[in-house]
Design a protein around this motif. Structure first.
Motif, PDB file in Angstrom:
ATOM      1  N   ALA A 105       0.819  -1.205   0.000  1.00 38.58           N
ATOM      2  CA  ALA A 105       0.000   0.000   0.000  1.00 38.58           C
ATOM      3  C   ALA A 105       0.856   1.259   0.000  1.00 38.58           C
ATOM      4  CB  ALA A 105      -0.938  -0.010   1.203  1.00 38.58           C
TER       5      ALA A 105
ATOM      6  N   HIS B 249       2.648   1.719  -3.596  1.00 40.79           N
ATOM      7  CA  HIS B 249       1.713   2.150  -4.632  1.00 40.79           C
ATOM      8  C   HIS B 249       1.130   3.525  -4.320  1.00 40.79           C
ATOM      9  CE1 HIS B 249       0.793  -1.826  -6.941  1.00 40.79           C
ATOM     10  NE2 HIS B 249       2.092  -1.616  -6.771  1.00 40.79           N
ATOM     11  N   ASP B 250       0.879   3.802  -3.055  1.00 42.71           N
ATOM     12  CA  ASP B 250       0.361   5.110  -2.663  1.00 42.71           C
ATOM     13  C   ASP B 250       1.359   6.209  -3.013  1.00 42.71           C
ATOM     14  OD1 ASP B 250      -1.862   6.497  -1.363  1.00 42.71           O
ATOM     15  OD2 ASP B 250      -0.438   6.991   0.213  1.00 42.71           O
ATOM     16  N   ASP B 251       2.635   5.970  -2.773  1.00 40.32           N
ATOM     17  CA  ASP B 251       3.649   6.963  -3.110  1.00 40.32           C
ATOM     18  C   ASP B 251       3.731   7.205  -4.611  1.00 40.32           C
ATOM     19  OD1 ASP B 251       4.307   7.383  -0.472  1.00 40.32           O
ATOM     20  OD2 ASP B 251       6.033   6.034  -0.475  1.00 40.32           O
TER      21      ASP B 251
ATOM     22  N   ASP C  51       0.584   9.322  -5.487  1.00 43.16           N
ATOM     23  CA  ASP C  51       0.665  10.682  -4.961  1.00 43.16           C
ATOM     24  C   ASP C  51       1.929  11.419  -5.379  1.00 43.16           C
ATOM     25  OD1 ASP C  51      -1.710  10.185  -3.691  1.00 43.16           O
ATOM     26  OD2 ASP C  51      -0.817   9.836  -1.716  1.00 43.16           O
TER      27      ASP C  51
ATOM     28  N   GLN D 282      -8.834   3.788  -1.391  1.00 44.00           N
ATOM     29  CA  GLN D 282      -7.877   4.507  -2.232  1.00 44.00           C
ATOM     30  C   GLN D 282      -8.563   5.085  -3.465  1.00 44.00           C
ATOM     31  OE1 GLN D 282      -5.044   5.484  -1.546  1.00 44.00           O
ATOM     32  NE2 GLN D 282      -3.887   5.870  -3.405  1.00 44.00           N
TER      33      GLN D 282
ATOM     34  N   ASP E  12     -10.423   8.082  -2.385  1.00 39.71           N
ATOM     35  CA  ASP E  12      -9.457   9.150  -2.119  1.00 39.71           C
ATOM     36  C   ASP E  12      -9.087   9.861  -3.423  1.00 39.71           C
ATOM     37  OD1 ASP E  12      -7.757  10.659  -0.487  1.00 39.71           O
ATOM     38  OD2 ASP E  12      -6.068   9.324  -0.835  1.00 39.71           O
TER      39      ASP E  12
ATOM     40  N   LYS F  62      -9.866   3.410   3.955  1.00 41.99           N
ATOM     41  CA  LYS F  62      -8.450   3.417   3.588  1.00 41.99           C
ATOM     42  C   LYS F  62      -7.521   3.325   4.786  1.00 41.99           C
ATOM     43  CE  LYS F  62      -4.977   6.195   1.198  1.00 41.99           C
ATOM     44  NZ  LYS F  62      -4.637   7.501   0.631  1.00 41.99           N
TER      45      LYS F  62
ATOM     46  N   LYS G 286      -6.634  16.334  -0.959  1.00 46.28           N
ATOM     47  CA  LYS G 286      -7.195  15.085  -0.434  1.00 46.28           C
ATOM     48  C   LYS G 286      -8.513  15.369   0.297  1.00 46.28           C
ATOM     49  CE  LYS G 286      -3.962  12.163  -1.609  1.00 46.28           C
ATOM     50  NZ  LYS G 286      -3.535  10.905  -1.044  1.00 46.28           N
TER      51      LYS G 286
END
Length: 323
Positions: free
Chosen positions: A63, A66-68, A71, A144, A147, A168, A234
């Motif tokens: 998570a 992939h989130d980095d 974003d 996600q 988001d 999330k 966000k």
């Protein structure tokens, strides 16, 4: 193997990012869920809980990586994000192609591997544990998605922000780990349901602290830049509160959040305006109330005293953490 660009292959990279890093909050919650439900050390259920906890920590890395990427975050845990690190390896090797695209592609593969390993750890566990794991994974992806789409749509309503935070962050970090621990201990459905209700309150406190740290956290402590949540627009409860409290030029500044006309230098101005409007103080009150409600809910359940104390100690640490 084509490792002339990489210092190590994906499994070695994954192991280096997993070992000795992070707060292990999800592991802690799984452990105390097991203890609170009366689970015994060394039993078959304990070994199942350990496997589920290892899967949680590995999924968390998926998570984060992939989130980095989504974003475009450049740092994580005080070091370069995975995609930034891989881009650096590409440049250092003088490799062919676009180093930034290479970094993103390698980070996606790293995250995919982490998810695959996590699923492998859960494979073979009893159906009730696998069902909880499936719910956790789906909620994480749904959160996600909400988001991303909420930011794109400029959502500022509290209902959407609460839903994103619950799916999330709260469910994935607190509620489902508690469930995995309790189910591994053999807890009956009604006890699990009560534990999850209190877990939702702890998860709310955890998510709200995340929001506060995303705006006012110290980057030297959090390991990531402050204000990114504002820069990206966000859909957080902080912005929902700000929408109701800001007026005049401050409200106009808020309206620009998430657009090309809102720049990095606008972030501290908006953060200061939100603080003056009492947003930070209100969220602190919301966090304290959520923790109190969670403690009252746990006290009404037939849990072990040691397990209840462990859950609440972890809840307070999560609610009032600095990173």
């Amino acid at each position: 193997m084509g490792l002339d660009v990489l210092p190590d292959d994906l499994p070695g990279w994954l192991g280096g990012l997993l070992l000795g890093r992070g707060k292990r909050l999800r592991v802690t919650m799984a452990h105390w869920g097991y203890v609170a439900a009366g689970g015994a050390p060394g039993a078959a259920g304990y070994r199942r809980m350990i496997r589920a906890a290892a899967a949680l920590e590995t999924l968390h890395l998926f998570a984060l990586v992939h989130d980095d990427v989504m974003d475009a975050s450049t740092t994580r845990r005080g070091r370069p994000s995975a995609h930034v690190e891989a881009s650096g390896w590409h440049r250092a090797a003088g490799a062919d192609g676009d180093p930034d695209a290479f970094g993103v592609n390698l980070a996606i593969l790293l995250g995919d591997l982490a998810h695959t390993v996590a699923d492998r750890l859960v494979d073979g566990l009893p159906p009730a544990l696998r069902d909880a794991w499936y719910a956790l994974c789906v909620e994480l992806i749904a959160g996600q998605r909400a988001d991303l789409t909420g930011a794109a749509a400029g959502r500022r309503d509290a209902r959407h922000a609460e839903g994103v935070a619950r799916l999330k962050s709260g469910r994935y970090s607190i509620v489902r780990p508690l469930q995995l621990g309790a189910v591994a201990a053999g807890a009956p459905p009604e006890l699990v349901a009560g534990l999850l209700a209190s877990g939702d309150r702890i998860g709310r406190a955890f998510a709200l602290r995340d929001d506060l740290l995303g705006v006012w956290g110290d980057p030297t402590t959090t390991g990531k830049p402050a204000g990114d949540d504002l820069l990206e627009g966000k859909p957080t409860e902080l912005l929902a509160l700000a929408r109701d409290r800001l007026a005049g030029p401050d409200a106009a500044l808020l309206d620009r959040v998430g657009t090309s006309s809102f720049a990095r230098e606008d972030v501290p101005r908006l953060a200061d305006a939100m603080r003056r409007a009492g947003v930070e103080a209100e969220v602190e009150r919301m966090i304290a109330a959520a923790v109190r409600d969670a403690e009252a809910g746990l006290a009404a359940l037939p849990l072990t005293p040691r397990g209840t104390a462990g859950i609440m100690d972890a809840a307070r640490a999560a609610a009032w953490r600095e990173a």
